[in-house]
Design an enzyme around this catalytic site. Structure first.
Site, mmCIF file in Angstrom:
data_model
loop_
_atom_site.group_PDB
_atom_site.id
_atom_site.type_symbol
_atom_site.label_atom_id
_atom_site.label_comp_id
_atom_site.label_asym_id
_atom_site.label_seq_id
_atom_site.Cartn_x
_atom_site.Cartn_y
_atom_site.Cartn_z
ATOM 1 N N CYS A 118 0.821 -1.213 0.000
ATOM 2 C CA CYS A 118 0.000 0.000 0.000
ATOM 3 C C CYS A 118 0.853 1.261 0.000
ATOM 4 C CB CYS A 118 -0.947 -0.007 1.194
ATOM 5 S SG CYS A 118 -0.117 0.239 2.754
ATOM 6 N N CYS A 155 0.751 3.812 2.030
ATOM 7 C CA CYS A 155 1.254 4.278 3.330
ATOM 8 C C CYS A 155 2.479 3.491 3.763
ATOM 9 C CB CYS A 155 0.163 4.286 4.395
ATOM 10 S SG CYS A 155 -0.513 2.704 4.844
#
Length: 136
Positions: free
Chosen positions: A46, A48
């Protein structure tokens, strides 16, 4: 499951900083139960993880105090290892990315995804450095 070719550069971000990839539940058990402190990073594809978690984990190692052992497992790829790591992170629910600090096999500090997502890598690094100051 993500193809290894896709996650290889994401793994390298941490292994180049001194983390050891672990792939089995036995390797996770052995790493966590070692004497001293062990940082476990549950890596992820992802945004993040790319923007916050991996850079924050690497920056956290720039101080004088740091964990004795550094390991990483990859969510969506290393299922056996991730499941084993998450068992040790109980009562925290599974999340990725996440980071856990263990001392002599005991969970002493946890950063869940909601502590990582939307926070700058510098803030994550500072959070980890504070934990290292207390437990390492």
């Amino acid at each position: 499951m993500y193809p290894e070719e896709m996650v290889k550069p994401m793994r390298a971000e941490l292994t180049d900083a001194g983390f050891q990839n672990v792939y089995t539940s036995e390797a996770v058990e052995n790493a966590i139960k070692q004497n001293g402190t062990t940082l476990v990073v549950v890596n992820s594809v992802c945004g993040c993880a790319a923007r916050n978690a991996r850079p924050g984990a690497k920056m956290s190692l720039e101080g004088t105090k740091k964990p004795d052992h550094l390991i990483t497992v990859f969510a969506g790829v290393d299922r056996e290892a991730v499941d084993a790591a998450r068992q040790h992170m109980f009562p925290f629910p599974p999340s990725s990315p996440s980071m856990a600090l263990f001392k002599d096999g005991e969970l002493v500090h946890m950063l869940e995804r909601h502590h990582i997502e939307g926070r700058p890598a510098e803030m994550i690094a500072e959070n980890l450095k504070e934990a290292y100051g207390e437990f390492c």
